[in-house]
Design a protein around this motif. Structure first.
Motif, PDB file in Angstrom:
ATOM      1  N   ILE A  70       6.500  -1.267 -13.251  1.00 14.51           N
ATOM      2  CA  ILE A  70       6.926   0.164 -13.204  1.00 14.51           C
ATOM      3  C   ILE A  70       5.729   0.868 -12.009  1.00 14.51           C
ATOM      4  O   ILE A  70       4.775   0.982 -12.161  1.00 14.51           O
ATOM      5  CB  ILE A  70       6.280   0.852 -14.548  1.00 14.51           C
ATOM      6  N   TYR A  71       6.305   1.545 -10.965  1.00 13.82           N
ATOM      7  CA  TYR A  71       5.875   2.343 -10.085  1.00 13.82           C
ATOM      8  C   TYR A  71       6.642   3.612  -9.877  1.00 13.82           C
ATOM      9  O   TYR A  71       7.931   3.689 -10.031  1.00 13.82           O
ATOM     10  CB  TYR A  71       5.948   1.488  -8.927  1.00 13.82           C
ATOM     11  N   PRO A  72       6.023   4.756  -9.556  1.00 15.73           N
ATOM     12  CA  PRO A  72       6.688   5.856  -9.255  1.00 15.73           C
ATOM     13  C   PRO A  72       7.785   5.675  -8.092  1.00 15.73           C
ATOM     14  O   PRO A  72       7.747   4.971  -7.197  1.00 15.73           O
ATOM     15  CB  PRO A  72       5.439   6.914  -8.832  1.00 15.73           C
ATOM     16  N   ASP A  73       8.769   6.266  -8.389  1.00 11.89           N
ATOM     17  CA  ASP A  73       9.957   6.217  -7.359  1.00 11.89           C
ATOM     18  C   ASP A  73      10.115   4.754  -6.825  1.00 11.89           C
ATOM     19  O   ASP A  73      10.181   4.418  -5.693  1.00 11.89           O
ATOM     20  CB  ASP A  73       9.469   7.031  -5.915  1.00 11.89           C
ATOM     21  N   SER A  74      10.581   4.014  -7.873  1.00  9.11           N
ATOM     22  CA  SER A  74      11.010   2.717  -7.561  1.00  9.11           C
ATOM     23  C   SER A  74      12.347   2.275  -8.343  1.00  9.11           C
ATOM     24  O   SER A  74      12.665   2.868  -9.383  1.00  9.11           O
ATOM     25  CB  SER A  74       9.795   1.767  -8.230  1.00  9.11           C
ATOM     26  N   ASP A  75      12.823   1.178  -7.796  1.00  7.69           N
ATOM     27  CA  ASP A  75      14.046   0.513  -8.372  1.00  7.69           C
ATOM     28  C   ASP A  75      13.665  -0.945  -8.556  1.00  7.69           C
ATOM     29  O   ASP A  75      13.471  -1.596  -7.353  1.00  7.69           O
ATOM     30  CB  ASP A  75      15.146   0.899  -7.616  1.00  7.69           C
ATOM     31  N   VAL A  76      13.622  -1.581  -9.572  1.00  9.15           N
ATOM     32  CA  VAL A  76      13.216  -2.969  -9.739  1.00  9.15           C
ATOM     33  C   VAL A  76      14.243  -3.845 -10.699  1.00  9.15           C
ATOM     34  O   VAL A  76      14.665  -3.404 -11.444  1.00  9.15           O
ATOM     35  CB  VAL A  76      11.786  -2.867 -10.696  1.00  9.15           C
ATOM     36  N   GLU A  77      14.311  -5.021 -10.297  1.00  7.99           N
ATOM     37  CA  GLU A  77      15.184  -5.886 -11.187  1.00  7.99           C
ATOM     38  C   GLU A  77      14.295  -7.123 -11.015  1.00  7.99           C
ATOM     39  O   GLU A  77      13.850  -7.763 -10.143  1.00  7.99           O
ATOM     40  CB  GLU A  77      16.421  -6.317 -10.381  1.00  7.99           C
ATOM     41  N   ALA A  78      14.147  -7.583 -12.221  1.00 10.28           N
ATOM     42  CA  ALA A  78      13.401  -9.065 -12.597  1.00 10.28           C
ATOM     43  C   ALA A  78      14.163  -9.899 -13.367  1.00 10.28           C
ATOM     44  O   ALA A  78      14.991  -9.563 -14.274  1.00 10.28           O
ATOM     45  CB  ALA A  78      12.102  -8.625 -13.246  1.00 10.28           C
ATOM     46  N   ASN A  79      13.954 -11.116 -13.160  1.00 11.47           N
ATOM     47  CA  ASN A  79      14.669 -12.122 -13.688  1.00 11.47           C
ATOM     48  C   ASN A  79      13.654 -13.249 -14.264  1.00 11.47           C
ATOM     49  O   ASN A  79      13.223 -14.100 -13.368  1.00 11.47           O
ATOM     50  CB  ASN A  79      16.051 -12.804 -12.641  1.00 11.47           C
ATOM     51  N   ILE A  80      13.243 -13.363 -15.316  1.00 10.07           N
ATOM     52  CA  ILE A  80      12.450 -14.019 -16.110  1.00 10.07           C
ATOM     53  C   ILE A  80      12.913 -15.368 -16.855  1.00 10.07           C
ATOM     54  O   ILE A  80      13.810 -15.128 -17.742  1.00 10.07           O
ATOM     55  CB  ILE A  80      11.397 -13.152 -16.787  1.00 10.07           C
ATOM     56  N   VAL A 107      11.163 -11.420  -8.839  1.00 10.68           N
ATOM     57  CA  VAL A 107      11.325  -9.727  -9.068  1.00 10.68           C
ATOM     58  C   VAL A 107      11.373  -9.332  -7.786  1.00 10.68           C
ATOM     59  O   VAL A 107      10.783  -9.670  -6.781  1.00 10.68           O
ATOM     60  CB  VAL A 107      10.071  -9.287  -9.951  1.00 10.68           C
ATOM     61  N   GLY A 108      12.292  -8.086  -7.789  1.00 10.36           N
ATOM     62  CA  GLY A 108      12.317  -7.573  -6.491  1.00 10.36           C
ATOM     63  C   GLY A 108      12.237  -6.190  -6.790  1.00 10.36           C
ATOM     64  O   GLY A 108      12.765  -5.526  -7.694  1.00 10.36           O
ATOM     65  N   ALA A 109      11.652  -5.288  -5.698  1.00 12.25           N
ATOM     66  CA  ALA A 109      11.080  -4.026  -6.157  1.00 12.25           C
ATOM     67  C   ALA A 109      11.505  -3.066  -4.672  1.00 12.25           C
ATOM     68  O   ALA A 109      11.056  -3.358  -3.597  1.00 12.25           O
ATOM     69  CB  ALA A 109       9.922  -3.639  -6.719  1.00 12.25           C
ATOM     70  N   GLU A 110      12.135  -1.912  -4.818  1.00 14.65           N
ATOM     71  CA  GLU A 110      12.277  -0.869  -3.778  1.00 14.65           C
ATOM     72  C   GLU A 110      11.202  -0.001  -4.241  1.00 14.65           C
ATOM     73  O   GLU A 110      11.371   0.875  -5.186  1.00 14.65           O
ATOM     74  CB  GLU A 110      13.522  -0.156  -3.531  1.00 14.65           C
ATOM     75  N   ILE A 111       9.944   0.350  -3.675  1.00  9.25           N
ATOM     76  CA  ILE A 111       8.859   1.162  -4.137  1.00  9.25           C
ATOM     77  C   ILE A 111       8.467   2.286  -2.943  1.00  9.25           C
ATOM     78  O   ILE A 111       8.360   2.133  -1.625  1.00  9.25           O
ATOM     79  CB  ILE A 111       7.751   0.246  -4.189  1.00  9.25           C
TER      80      ILE A 111
END
Length: 333
Positions: A70-80, A107-111
């Motif tokens: 969780i990061y401010p202004d972020s879009d995250v997808e994780a495959n675990i 995991v990939g994130a646009e932060i």
């Protein structure tokens, strides 16, 4: 009127059924799952393989939690992916279980964040931090050392104590905000509470389960060249489960997480966590030994700037050597 279990059915089927409910899978502080703390016969072993897909959009959120991506202004997808092994035993004359969890994935994130590292697109893959978990019943469950003990077991209210410890050997890059490993020790103490109602026989079992717990994290002294610290995280997990048939049960699930204020070099970063998830679990008994489980949850209360969802697919296989030998004898082997 509540009746006790009928002693005429084969012990092996009921023994395997109960054992398959009890498997713990902790990954980045997600929930344990419905019926995770049900007890199996002493000596029962269970292996589990599960896949988790996490999607989280935190546009406008001020929360900051690298343990949950969780990061401010972020879009995250994780495959675990989580592989687990658990063994049911008797410890200090109390039904207990020991579980080992191995974690991997990507995991990939646009932060877009003012924290160290700035705005970026980041990804990570590999192994996460493995964990050990010990669960001991404190009240409500007698030692289950034989098939007869398990068959005569008719619980009402039970209390357990569970301790989990994660080992910081997962893959970690100190130049990234996003990693699979956390580069620090962390753990959890939980008090699983269960109330069983209905007849404790396949097809008739129901339960209300509440698990309050607290997570504690050591500091990460190399978080993008700085020191990351966190307050404890408070968690409440709940499940209302019901057997629809002897092979199929469902559950309504709740998970709330709060606290966990982040500090970087002593400066607070973002707000405390405030996330409440609601979801469901569907569990189908394939054979005496095998179960397939699916689940879905999404945050429906708490911080309105966080939008998250979690999909779970899990395969569980359990066995007890005595039960397996009995089946071979019945099959003429």
């Amino acid at each position: 009127m509540k009746t006790r279990n009928n002693p005429t059915p084969l012990l092996i089927g009921f023994s395997a059924l109960v054992a398959l409910f009890s498997i713990h899978g902790n990954a980045l502080a997600v929930d344990d799952g419905a019926r995770a703390y049900w007890k199996g016969r002493d000596g029962t072993q269970v292996v589990s393989f599960q896949y988790l897909n996490l999607n989280m959009q935190a546009s406008g959120a001020q929360q900051f939690d690298p343990a949950h991506y969780i990061y401010p202004d972020s879009d995250v997808e994780a495959n675990i992916a989580i592989a687990s092994w658990a063994r049911h035993m008797t410890l200090l004359n109390r039904p207990s279980s020991l579980a080992v969890n191995i974690i991997g994935g990507s995991v990939g994130a646009e932060i877009d964040i003012s924290a160290p590292g700035g705005s970026s697109s980041q990804s990570a893959s590999g192994y996460g931090d493995p964990s050990l978990m010990l669960d001991v019943n404190l009240f409500g469950t007698p030692p289950l050392k034989s098939g007869v003990d398990l068959l005569n077991y008719e619980p009402t209210f039970t209390v357990d104590a569970a301790v989990m410890l994660a080992i910081p050997i997962g893959e970690y890059d100190n130049d990234k905000l996003v990693n699979m490993g956390l580069n620090r020790w962390y753990g959890r103490v939980a008090l699983p509470l269960k109330y069983h109602f209905g007849v404790f026989s396949p097809g008739y079992m129901s339960s209300l389960e509440l698990t309050p717990s607290v997570w504690a994290f050591a500091e990460n002294d190399d978080f993008v060249g700085q020191t990351l610290e966190n307050d404890p995280m408070w968690q409440l997990e709940g499940h209302l489960t019901h057997d629809f048939t002897a092979q199929f049960f469902g559950s309504l699930d709740l998970l709330y997480r709060g606290g966990f204020q982040s500090e970087i070099d002593g400066v607070e970063m973002g707000d405390e966590l405030n996330i409440g998830d609601l979801g469901f679990t569907l569990n189908y008994q394939l054979t005496d030994n095998a179960v397939i489980r699916t689940g879905y949850s999404s945050n429906l209360f708490g911080d309105s700037d966080v939008d998250s969802s979690l999909i779970r697919i899990q395969f569980v296989y359990g066995w007890h050597q005595v039960s397996e030998n009995m089946k071979k004898l019945q099959q003429g082997h």
